[in-house]
Design an enzyme around this catalytic site. Structure first.
Site, PDB file in Angstrom:
ATOM      1  N   GLY A  40      23.501   7.226  20.851  1.00 23.66           N
ATOM      2  CA  GLY A  40      22.497   7.013  19.816  1.00 23.66           C
ATOM      3  C   GLY A  40      21.863   5.667  20.055  1.00 23.66           C
ATOM      4  O   GLY A  40      22.527   4.641  19.953  1.00 23.66           O
ATOM      5  N   HIS A  41      20.603   5.662  20.424  1.00 25.93           N
ATOM      6  CA  HIS A  41      19.914   4.396  20.704  1.00 25.93           C
ATOM      7  C   HIS A  41      18.847   4.164  19.642  1.00 25.93           C
ATOM      8  O   HIS A  41      17.961   4.985  19.453  1.00 25.93           O
ATOM      9  CB  HIS A  41      19.275   4.439  22.093  1.00 25.93           C
ATOM     10  CG  HIS A  41      20.290   4.470  23.191  1.00 25.93           C
ATOM     11  ND1 HIS A  41      20.012   4.812  24.485  1.00 25.93           N
ATOM     12  CD2 HIS A  41      21.613   4.185  23.173  1.00 25.93           C
ATOM     13  CE1 HIS A  41      21.116   4.737  25.209  1.00 25.93           C
ATOM     14  NE2 HIS A  41      22.096   4.366  24.433  1.00 25.93           N
ATOM     15  N   ARG A 142      33.674  23.309  38.227  1.00 30.41           N
ATOM     16  CA  ARG A 142      32.652  24.151  38.889  1.00 30.41           C
ATOM     17  C   ARG A 142      32.336  25.425  38.099  1.00 30.41           C
ATOM     18  O   ARG A 142      32.109  26.483  38.645  1.00 30.41           O
ATOM     19  CB  ARG A 142      33.075  24.467  40.338  1.00 30.41           C
ATOM     20  CG  ARG A 142      33.021  23.224  41.190  1.00 30.41           C
ATOM     21  CD  ARG A 142      34.044  23.192  42.259  1.00 30.41           C
ATOM     22  NE  ARG A 142      35.391  23.196  41.713  1.00 30.41           N
ATOM     23  CZ  ARG A 142      36.485  23.137  42.445  1.00 30.41           C
ATOM     24  NH1 ARG A 142      36.395  23.071  43.747  1.00 30.41           N
ATOM     25  NH2 ARG A 142      37.676  23.148  41.892  1.00 30.41           N
ATOM     26  N   GLN A 223      26.693   4.715  26.064  1.00 28.98           N
ATOM     27  CA  GLN A 223      28.088   4.320  25.800  1.00 28.98           C
ATOM     28  C   GLN A 223      28.359   2.941  26.426  1.00 28.98           C
ATOM     29  O   GLN A 223      27.433   2.158  26.564  1.00 28.98           O
ATOM     30  CB  GLN A 223      29.082   5.381  26.293  1.00 28.98           C
ATOM     31  CG  GLN A 223      29.091   6.650  25.446  1.00 28.98           C
ATOM     32  CD  GLN A 223      28.004   7.640  25.794  1.00 28.98           C
ATOM     33  OE1 GLN A 223      27.752   7.896  26.958  1.00 28.98           O
ATOM     34  NE2 GLN A 223      27.360   8.211  24.801  1.00 28.98           N
ATOM     35  N   THR A 299      24.688   8.189  15.856  1.00 31.66           N
ATOM     36  CA  THR A 299      24.842   9.629  16.072  1.00 31.66           C
ATOM     37  C   THR A 299      25.629  10.294  14.955  1.00 31.66           C
ATOM     38  O   THR A 299      25.238  11.327  14.434  1.00 31.66           O
ATOM     39  CB  THR A 299      25.525   9.883  17.432  1.00 31.66           C
ATOM     40  OG1 THR A 299      24.699   9.296  18.429  1.00 31.66           O
ATOM     41  CG2 THR A 299      25.690  11.362  17.726  1.00 31.66           C
ATOM     42  N   THR A 300      26.744   9.700  14.559  1.00 35.00           N
ATOM     43  CA  THR A 300      27.622  10.386  13.605  1.00 35.00           C
ATOM     44  C   THR A 300      27.612   9.726  12.223  1.00 35.00           C
ATOM     45  O   THR A 300      28.185  10.280  11.290  1.00 35.00           O
ATOM     46  CB  THR A 300      29.085  10.368  14.120  1.00 35.00           C
ATOM     47  OG1 THR A 300      29.465   8.999  14.295  1.00 35.00           O
ATOM     48  CG2 THR A 300      29.216  11.119  15.433  1.00 35.00           C
ATOM     49  N   GLY A 301      27.011   8.566  12.093  1.00 30.29           N
ATOM     50  CA  GLY A 301      26.992   7.864  10.805  1.00 30.29           C
ATOM     51  C   GLY A 301      28.338   7.252  10.450  1.00 30.29           C
ATOM     52  O   GLY A 301      28.518   6.697   9.369  1.00 30.29           O
ATOM     53  N   ARG A 304      31.737   1.742  11.913  1.00 33.99           N
ATOM     54  CA  ARG A 304      32.348   1.212  13.145  1.00 33.99           C
ATOM     55  C   ARG A 304      33.471   0.237  12.809  1.00 33.99           C
ATOM     56  O   ARG A 304      33.383  -0.496  11.825  1.00 33.99           O
ATOM     57  CB  ARG A 304      31.296   0.493  13.986  1.00 33.99           C
ATOM     58  CG  ARG A 304      30.225   1.429  14.486  1.00 33.99           C
ATOM     59  CD  ARG A 304      29.161   0.699  15.292  1.00 33.99           C
ATOM     60  NE  ARG A 304      28.083   1.612  15.620  1.00 33.99           N
ATOM     61  CZ  ARG A 304      26.788   1.301  15.598  1.00 33.99           C
ATOM     62  NH1 ARG A 304      26.400   0.089  15.287  1.00 33.99           N
ATOM     63  NH2 ARG A 304      25.873   2.199  15.904  1.00 33.99           N
ATOM     64  N   LEU A 331      23.651 -12.026  17.597  1.00 35.20           N
ATOM     65  CA  LEU A 331      24.194 -13.378  17.380  1.00 35.20           C
ATOM     66  C   LEU A 331      24.007 -13.781  15.925  1.00 35.20           C
ATOM     67  O   LEU A 331      24.842 -14.492  15.356  1.00 35.20           O
ATOM     68  CB  LEU A 331      23.490 -14.370  18.322  1.00 35.20           C
ATOM     69  CG  LEU A 331      24.048 -15.784  18.320  1.00 35.20           C
ATOM     70  CD1 LEU A 331      25.474 -15.812  18.873  1.00 35.20           C
ATOM     71  CD2 LEU A 331      23.169 -16.739  19.133  1.00 35.20           C
ATOM     72  N   VAL A 413      18.562 -11.922  18.127  1.00 34.87           N
ATOM     73  CA  VAL A 413      18.901 -12.489  16.813  1.00 34.87           C
ATOM     74  C   VAL A 413      18.366 -11.620  15.664  1.00 34.87           C
ATOM     75  O   VAL A 413      18.195 -12.088  14.555  1.00 34.87           O
ATOM     76  CB  VAL A 413      18.379 -13.947  16.683  1.00 34.87           C
ATOM     77  CG1 VAL A 413      19.143 -14.877  17.608  1.00 34.87           C
ATOM     78  CG2 VAL A 413      16.872 -14.035  16.961  1.00 34.87           C
ATOM     79  N   GLY A 414      18.105 -10.368  15.962  1.00 31.73           N
ATOM     80  CA  GLY A 414      17.617  -9.435  14.941  1.00 31.73           C
ATOM     81  C   GLY A 414      17.140  -8.174  15.620  1.00 31.73           C
ATOM     82  O   GLY A 414      16.968  -8.146  16.840  1.00 31.73           O
TER      83      GLY A 414
HETATM   84  P1  IMP Z   1      32.701  11.942  23.147  1.00 26.77           P
HETATM   85  O1  IMP Z   1      31.826  11.185  24.060  1.00 26.77           O
HETATM   86  O2  IMP Z   1      31.945  12.636  22.036  1.00 26.77           O
HETATM   87  O3  IMP Z   1      33.636  12.864  23.864  1.00 26.77           O
HETATM   88  O4  IMP Z   1      33.648  10.892  22.363  1.00 26.77           O
HETATM   89  C1  IMP Z   1      34.690  10.172  23.044  1.00 26.77           C
HETATM   90  C2  IMP Z   1      34.800   8.754  22.488  1.00 26.77           C
HETATM   91  O5  IMP Z   1      33.638   8.026  22.828  1.00 26.77           O
HETATM   92  C3  IMP Z   1      34.890   8.693  20.951  1.00 26.77           C
HETATM   93  O6  IMP Z   1      35.724   7.603  20.614  1.00 26.77           O
HETATM   94  C4  IMP Z   1      33.482   8.407  20.528  1.00 26.77           C
HETATM   95  O7  IMP Z   1      33.411   7.771  19.276  1.00 26.77           O
HETATM   96  C5  IMP Z   1      33.027   7.489  21.650  1.00 26.77           C
HETATM   97  N1  IMP Z   1      31.569   7.503  21.875  1.00 26.77           N
HETATM   98  C6  IMP Z   1      30.852   8.456  22.481  1.00 26.77           C
HETATM   99  N2  IMP Z   1      29.551   8.115  22.523  1.00 26.77           N
HETATM  100  C7  IMP Z   1      29.455   6.911  21.942  1.00 26.77           C
HETATM  101  C8  IMP Z   1      28.361   6.008  21.728  1.00 26.77           C
HETATM  102  O8  IMP Z   1      27.201   6.249  22.077  1.00 26.77           O
HETATM  103  N3  IMP Z   1      28.682   4.832  21.097  1.00 26.77           N
HETATM  104  C9  IMP Z   1      29.931   4.530  20.735  1.00 26.77           C
HETATM  105  N4  IMP Z   1      30.979   5.321  20.928  1.00 26.77           N
HETATM  106  C10 IMP Z   1      30.743   6.510  21.526  1.00 26.77           C
END
Ligand code: IMP
Length: 449
Positions: A40-41, A142, A223, A299-301, A304, A331, A413-414
């Site tokens: 999620g960017h 495969r 990631q 992505t999942t809300g 963190r 920062l 910084v933001g």
């Molecule tokens: P998966 O990639 O959905 O299989 O998740 C495996 C692990 O990677 C889990 O702990 C997720 O929360 C973490 N993860 C996957 N994609 C992201 C990301 O874009 N940001 C942070 N954590 C991620």
């Protein structure tokens, strides 16, 4: 003109979207090389916020060709939804290119992701449930269907039926679930095929030719280093290679074409999902970091997990990625604290580790060794020159540079594009010998303000 890489130096969510977007301005191509719509960017452009999952961040610039490389796993439904949403906001996705060799995320991958997590019980990983692990597992086995298979319905059907034979047997017998229907999946995916066909090509050749012609190519990581299947905190990782090696296998471009590798690191640390996290602050400090840093997954809300900056991890990330620089993000979030802690080693059974430990048990059970630095306690969100940062903030950045051994070429910084401090080209940090490189008498290099 060699390519540049932007990748995650921690557990993802470091702010790569903003950094890629900032650099994309000067690029001709932006290429995703790993992961899928687990990423999620967030990119903020003026007052507009864009949340991208599969689409490379450069999409917001009309002059850029965006590429989804072969190392990415593509959920075509999600990609098309993202394209439609961008189109509705006036962004043209016509220049998107998708590797013919990228693998497809199939409906049964998502089912197996969820079932796999349930069957692990308390040992679950906390995946994003996007089918990423099962899609990469099928690739290695495969058994995967690739983007190019969308272009030939006979091949698609043959491969789908072969895969479903095995998948359905497991779903029904081991998990007591309904089987998937080949006709339904065919109908759905052939619909996607029609829309995606104009975007599909040999992107390895496309990028190679672009680089040879002197075009500027940015490789965008998803990631982070510690979610890497080989170099991360296995098994609490994703199933791809977010580290620099993934650029080569995930795009079909070789190392000769890369001259800059920027690792993006937050000024503190976060992680989502389960797994060890030595500097985690399950207390007021963590709450404050989470609140000030708005630490919720794109992505999942999910909320963190938050903690202090971990220099041991950062040094490892610099090493395994051959980083040439870091981009230090968020920062400003540290303005909330009077004193700052930075982890410089792990203590376990009487021994202190300054490098990432060779055994998982050490990492799981160690006690972090902290060094305390003074905070600055003032708002820095409007500062755009390094010299204008409070003395304590400059020292914090210089400490990180010394410890990492590479310069912080970008400091954020933001969330906005304008809330960025660029270090002039050519800045060289002073690199000292020794396990950790902080010295009380450290003086900032002359040319960084
Ligand atoms: P998966 O990639 O959905 O299989 O998740 C495996 C692990 O990677 C889990 O702990 C997720 O929360 C973490 N993860 C996957 N994609 C992201 C990301 O874009 N940001 C942070 N954590 C991620």
């Amino acid at each position: 003109m060699p390519g540049k890489v932007v990748l995650g130096a921690q557990w993802g969510d470091e702010g790569k979207g903003k950094i890629t977007d900032l650099m994309a301005d000067r690029m001709d191509f932006v290429v995703r090389y790993a992961g899928g719509n687990n990423a999620g960017h967030t990119v903020v452009c003026g007052d507009d916020e864009f949340k991208l999952h599969l689409m490379p961040s450069g999409i917001l610039y009309p002059h850029i060709t965006t590429v989804i490389g072969n190392g990415v796993v593509v959920n075509p439904k999600v990609l098309l939804e993202e394209m439609d949403n961008l189109h509705a906001r006036g962004i043209n996705c016509g220049k998107l290119r998708i590797s013919c060799n990228a693998h497809l995320v199939m409906p049964y991958h998502m089912a197996f992701d969820r079932l796999g997590e349930v069957s692990l019980g308390s040992a679950k990983l906390g995946t994003t449930h996007r089918g990423i692990g099962p899609a990469y597992a099928d690739k290695a086995d495969r058994m995967g269907l690739r983007v190019q298979d969308l272009l030939d319905d006979k091949i698609f059907r043959t491969k789908l039926e072969t895969a479903l034979e095995r998948k359905n047997a497991i779903l029904v017998k081991a998990f007591d679930q309904e089987p998937f229907d080949a006709d339904e999946i065919m109908a759905e995916y052939m619909g996607y095929a029609e829309r995606l066909a104009p975007h599909i090509e040999d992107t390895s050749l496309l990028i190679y030719e672009a680089l040879e012609e002197g075009k500027k190519v940015l490789f965008e990581g998803a990631q982070g280093t510690f979610l890497d299947i080989d170099h991360g905190t296995y098994p609490f990782v994703t199933s791809s290679s977010p580290t620099v090696g993934g650029v080569f296998t995930g795009t079909g471009v070789g190392p000769r074409h890369i001259d800059k590798i920027i690792g993006v690191a937050k000024a503190y640390t976060t992680r989502v999902g389960y797994g060890p996290f030595p500097t985690e602050q399950d207390n007021e400090v963590g709450e404050t970091l989470g609140k000030m840093g708005v630490e919720f997954g794109t992505t999942t809300g999910r909320k963190r997990r938050c903690g202090w900056l971990d220099i041991v991890l950062l040094r490892y990330a610099v090493r395994v990625n051959s980083m040439t620089a870091i981009a230090l993000t968020k920062l400003d979030v540290l303005s909330a604290f009077d004193r700052l802690k930075v982890c410089v080693g792990y203590s376990y059974q009487g021994k202190v580790y300054h490098d990432f430990p060779p055994h998982q048990t050490i990492f799981h059970k160690c006690e972090p060794e902290y060094l305390e630095l003074p905070g600055w306690g003032s708002d820095i969100t409007g500062i755009t020159e390094r010299a204008d940062l409070p003395e304590e903030a400059r020292r914090y950045v210089e400490f990180v540079e010394q410890a990492a051994g590479v310069p912080a070429e970008i400091i954020s910084v933001g969330p906005k594009r304008t809330q960025t401090i660029w270090t002039p080209e050519g800045f060289e940090p002073r690199i000292e010998e020794g396990p950790y490189l902080y010295r009380e008498d450290f003086e900032p290099p002359a040319n960084n303000g």
